[in-house]
Design an enzyme around this catalytic site. Structure first.
Site: not given
Ligand code: GLN
Length: 546
Positions: A19, A191, A383, A385, A387, A509, A511
């Site tokens: 890659g 080889k 995400c 994190g 929640q 996300h 990132e």
């Molecule tokens: N499990 C959580 C949801 O489905 C968070 C998903 C995640 O972190 N990508 O909403």
């Protein structure tokens, strides 16, 4: 000019970095002014890696158009700075799914459906698909797996057929191998490479270039030997030494004349030297940091390097932007609790709580968040994190002791994170989450707004659960602000604590969109906040929020 196709196969061992080689070559060709994209063909039978545990293949990368893909697509986007799409990642599962669906529709008119020609025809159709859009001069296709594997044979067979179907100057085959060093003999050994190329040739594919991964420089004799035994021109044996950073590899490949050799072989009239000034500037910053911070990455897949690939890369980009070395300390959330949190993350300059699914390690994440909130340590939740910082706030500040996400506790009397309405109707697991880029409107005067410096942004998502809007007013009254919301649905995309020096959680996300030349703004601001925190800690002047 016709679209040109370059195929990259790998031999001898897996994890040689096909890659990175594909992305490095693409970068060089792009820097010469050509329009390039990269696609990956994976031999596994899953339709996509969305349902795979990260321990299997590392992170699942998400594209702008909502495809769940192999993490190599992340490298492609980071190197090229352009979006990939659903069409850029094809699996054996996808190929068979298409062929079998067509068979059920009666499209094969009573014929026996076989690997050759039906499966290989579908592989070839997809290999040429992006070329047909007219958007690209060059399509690089990375074939996953190792030559000789049973699973990758149909892909190699498709390349063999294309070698004869396309004009000679429109196709090129690059084979990546390993040249191991035997320290007892003090020698590099060719080889395994010879055998791997023989295997490829038995399948009818003639490599035009051989890229040799090696820990020691290849002498002229070794290059000559590889060329002689593997039927390639001596100049077409390329040395790929272990590099100090994956981002150095394009420059190493250029020093080996790989891009020059490719344009010549493909008969492309291109005499430009690649313009890599932005890239070199990034490398310069990466190599010469003036500061250092320690960031805890709290998650449940921390043992595996690749599980949080895009987050680790985003830290590198943000570090370089701040001339700061980011030491990422991986903290297993399974083993984090009130008794050891001080010892495990007390010395950090910033805390990032990672995305994830399910209940394992969840309470450790809540503990880390509480510690960051109460001690004024820069905090960033992504995400799951995010929640969990909502759950933590509900429990500790709003006093709802059993607050939870219904993902793990459907009986909670305070479901502050709940399943999205349209998700309640889906029973099928693959490809059914809220995926890909959505717009988000930022509230003026908030941290998020000052970080992005604009009103509307778009970031990528992968989730089924959301902030439960019924609680929003209460949260805002108690000091947690929804600073980013979806303009159409009102869904809360960002939360933050204005009373804290730096505390932000994003449902999306960020990132996935970070690249060396365009570091993601929240990551950049997070590292800047960590640097400030570290400076204050040294002088004993840190501020602890209420
Ligand atoms: N499990 C959580 C949801 O489905 C968070 C998903 C995640 O972190 N990508 O909403």
């Amino acid at each position: 000019m016709n679209t040109k196709y370059i195929f990259v196969t790998g031999g001898v061992a897996s994890s040689l970095g096909k890659g990175i080689i594909a992305a490095s070559l693409a970068k060089l060709l792009q820097a010469r002014g050509l329009r390039v994209t990269i696609q990956k063909f994976d031999p596994y039978i899953n339709i996509d890696p969305g349902t795979l545990n990260p321990y299997e293949h590392g992170e699942c990368y998400v594209t702008e158009d909502g495809a769940e893909t192999d993490l190599d697509l992340g490298h492609y986007e980071r190197f090229l700075g352009v979006h990939t799409s659903k069409a850029n990642n094809v699996t054996t599962g996808k190929i068979y799914n298409t062929v079998i669906t067509k068979e059920r529709e009666g499209a094969y008119l009573g014929k026996t459906v076989q690997i050759v020609p039906h499966i290989t025809d579908e592989i070839k159709r997809r290999m040429l698909l992006l070329g047909g859009t007219g958007e690209y001069d060059i399509i690089i296709t990375e074939i996953g797996g190792t030559v000789g594997d049973m699973e990758s044979q149909p892909f190699v067979e498709a390349v063999r057929q294309l070698q004869w179907e396309l004009p000679e100057e429109d196709l090129m085959s690059i084979h990546l191998t390993l040249v191991p060093y035997l320290s007892a003999a003090g020698e590099l050994k060719t080889k395994p490479t010879q055998h791997s190329v023989q295997m490829l040739q038995q399948s009818g594919v003639m490599p035009d270039v051989i890229v040799c991964r090696t820990e020691h420089p290849l002498s002229p004799e070794i290059r000559k030997k590889v060329a002689q035994f593997c039927n390639v021109k001596p100049g077409h044996v390329i040395e790929s030494m272990d590099a100090w950073s994956i981002y150095q590899v394009p420059l190493n490949m250029h020093a080996e004349h790989l891009d020059e050799l490719v344009v010549r072989h493909l008969d492309i009239e291109n005499f430009n030297a690649p313009d890599l000034s932005g890239w070199e500037d990034f490398l310069e910053r990466l190599r010469n940091p003036k500061h250092e911070v320690k960031i805890a990455l709290v998650g449940k897949y921390v043992e595996l390097q690749d599980a949080y690939k895009s987050i680790s890369e985003a830290f590198l980009h943000a570090g370089a932007a701040n001339l700061c070395k980011v030491k990422v300390v991986r903290v297993q959330s399974d083993y984090l609790d009130e008794g050891n949190v001080e010892e495990k993350i007390g010395g950090m300059d910033g805390i990032l709580v990672a995305p994830g699914f399910g209940s394992r390690g969840l309470e450790g994440k809540v503990t880390a968040i509480r510690y960051a909130r109460e001690h004024g340590i820069p905090f960033f939740g992504i995400c799951l994190g995010m929640q969990m910082c909502v759950v933590e706030f509900a429990r500790d500040v709003l006093g709802y002791k059993d607050a939870a996400s219904t993902e793990v506790d459907p009986t909670s009397t305070h479901p502050v994170i709940d399943m999205m309405e349209d998700q309640k109707k889906t029973t099928v697991k693959g490809g059914t989450m809220r995926l890909g880029a959505y717009e988000c409107e930022l509230k003026p005067g908030t941290l998020a707004h000052s970080i992005y410096g604009k009103d509307i942004i778009a970031e990528r998502h992968r989730h089924r659960y959301e902030f439960n809007g019924d609680y929003l007013e209460e949260f805002e009254k108690a000091g947690m602000v929804a600073s980013g919301r979806n303009p159409q649905t009102g869904l809360v995309e960002i939360v933050e604590l204005p009373s804290h020096p730096f505390f932000i959680g994003t449902q999306f996300h960020p990132e996935y969109k970070s690249t060396p030349e365009k570091p993601q703004p929240i990551f950049t601001a997070f590292i800047a906040a960590a640097m400030e925190y570290s400076g204050k800690r040294k002088t004993g002047a840190r501020s602890v929020p209420r």
